[in-house]
Design an enzyme around this catalytic site. Structure first.
Site, PDB file in Angstrom:
ATOM      1  N   TYR A  94      40.848  48.981  61.336  1.00 19.95           N
ATOM      2  CA  TYR A  94      39.394  49.081  61.516  1.00 19.95           C
ATOM      3  C   TYR A  94      39.057  49.272  63.003  1.00 19.95           C
ATOM      4  CZ  TYR A  94      34.668  47.540  62.505  1.00 19.95           C
ATOM      5  OH  TYR A  94      33.394  47.461  63.017  1.00 19.95           O
ATOM      6  N   LYS A 118      37.429  52.635  65.476  1.00 17.78           N
ATOM      7  CA  LYS A 118      36.311  52.636  66.446  1.00 17.78           C
ATOM      8  C   LYS A 118      36.767  53.249  67.781  1.00 17.78           C
ATOM      9  CE  LYS A 118      33.278  50.934  63.747  1.00 17.78           C
ATOM     10  NZ  LYS A 118      32.285  51.856  63.194  1.00 17.78           N
ATOM     11  N   SER A 159      32.123  48.873  68.423  1.00 15.13           N
ATOM     12  CA  SER A 159      32.262  47.423  68.260  1.00 15.13           C
ATOM     13  C   SER A 159      32.930  46.826  69.492  1.00 15.13           C
ATOM     14  CB  SER A 159      33.140  47.171  67.028  1.00 15.13           C
ATOM     15  OG  SER A 159      33.583  45.839  67.004  1.00 15.13           O
TER      16      SER A 159
END
Ligand code: NAD
Ligand code: UD1
Length: 334
Positions: A148, A152, A124
């Site tokens: 979150y 990544k 992302s």
């Protein structure tokens, strides 16, 4: 060529299954349906006319994953399966770290064990943190503001290390900007779980009357009109970016931004939606959302140069397709 698509009933995974099949690949789908619906697999089959093996499994489960690797002769894995709600990740960090990191490790290790050399990972733009725009793949990553985002960055690191230790294992780390829109059939699209966190699904829900006014988070950012700037990319363009990454067959670790390279403000997106659909979106300005940055858009030269991939669909098409799916939603997913 047979590709295992984890998270293949989810938003981006389902569109990628279609793009892969259109490009002549076969797909096997694994998903635990924690954030998607079984009907989606039927809709993918209907759109493509292909039968698709589907496994309702948790990809953190090593035995279940290895069972699929044993049963199917695979040529690559695209790993979409993951939890993605930023706010929820702050409330449930251990769930996010466990799900997103263990799944990546289990799949990468299964690839090594079964001699599968192509791995594509859903990363992302969030890994850039608050860097200067446009974001370029060579930038140093800055800390993200939530678990979150950290999952990544950590998964990128894990995959780089595994690839370095195993030179035949090729990894594409695809950093998505803001995927929006839906397949033009209107049969698959984004299905938010509860009130949407993201802008486009919120706009379509205001348009259809499921939500009241759009709340615009912040109007004093240093941007063209004070609202946040993002790089919205049509989900089918994004899906085709995965096909390009697979077919390029580059060795080692490759990192690509998948975006349009164009920044659009919240107000510009609202106007584009209104022009595309003829529906007025009422909104109010509210405080900034904690953790949001002013501007985020991609430098897309590397993907263009090395993959021959560029996003083709414009903002109007993104709005039209998102709206078509919103209107169909209750019919196609009953
Ligand atoms: P999504 O929630 O629609 O799809 C993810 C799918 O993975 C869901 O179908 C869910 O049921 C499944 N899943 C989750 N954990 C699983 C597990 N342990 N085992 C099996 N299945 C599991 O999300 P999406 O928008 O399609 O995103 C796909 C990937 O792209 C995610 O990794 C996400 O973090 C990443 N990503 C998404 C965006 C975005 O804006 N949508 C942006 C950047 C990166
Ligand atoms: C968010 C996540 C990001 C994730 C991405 C895709 C946060 C802080 N970031 O990114 O980590 O990768 O989704 O899932 O949640 N906006 C409004 N009103 C709304 C919703 C959004 O004004 O109701 C604004 C936001 O402030 C932002 C823009 O619209 O400026 C886009 O927001 P959103 O769609 O949530 O995406 P990101 O914030 O880029």
């Amino acid at each position: 060529m047979n590709i295992l698509v984890t998270g293949g009933t989810g938003y981006i995974g389902s569109h990628t299954c279609i793009a892969l099949i259109d490009a002549g690949y076969s797909v096997v789908v694994a998903d635990n349906l924690s954030n998607s619906k079984r009907e989606t697999i039927e809709n993918i089959k209907y759109i493509t006319g292909q039968d698709i093996p589907f496994y309702e499994i948790d990809v953190t489960d090593k035995q279940a994953v290895e069972c699929i690797f044993r049963k199917h002769k695979l040529n690559g894995v695209i790993h979409f399966a993951g939890l993605k709600a930023v706010g929820e990740s702050i409330k449930k960090p251990s769930t996010y770290y466990e799900n997103n990191i263990i799944s990546t490790l289990v799949l990468a290790k299964a690839c090594l064990k079964f001699g599968i050399n192509q791995f594509v990972f859903s990363s992302s733009a969030t890994v850039y943190g608050e860097n200067e725009v446009p974001f370029v793949e060579t930038m140093d990553l800055l800390p993200t503001t939530n678990p979150y985002g950290e999952t990544k960055s950590i998964c990128e690191r894990i995959l780089k290390d595994i690839a370095q230790a195993n030179p035949s294992f090729s990894v594409s780390l695809l950093r998505y900007f803001n995927p929006v829109g839906a397949h033009e059939s209107g049969l698959i699209g984004e299905i938010p779980n509860g009130p949407p966190n993201n802008l486009m699904p919120y706009i379509t829900q205001v348009a259809i009357g499921k939500q009241g006014k759009l709340k615009i988070f912040g109007n004093d950012y240093p941007t063209i009109d004070g609202t946040g700037i993002r790089d919205y990319v049509h989900v089918m363009d994004l899906a085709e970016g995965h096909v390009a990454a697979l077919t390029s067959k580059r060795e080692g670790v490759q990192i690509y931004n998948l975006g349009t390279g164009q920044g659009t403000s919240v107000l510009q997106l609202v106007r584009a939606f209104e022009e595309s659909t003829g529906i007025k979106i009422s909104y109010e300005m509210v405080d900034c959302r904690p953790g949001d940055i002013a501007a985020c858009y991609a430098d897309v030269q590397k993907a263009r140069r090395e993959l021959g991939w560029v996003a083709k669909r414009d903002l109007k098409t993104m709005c039209r397709d998102a709206w078509r799916f919103e209107r169909n939603y209750d019919q196609v997913l009953k």
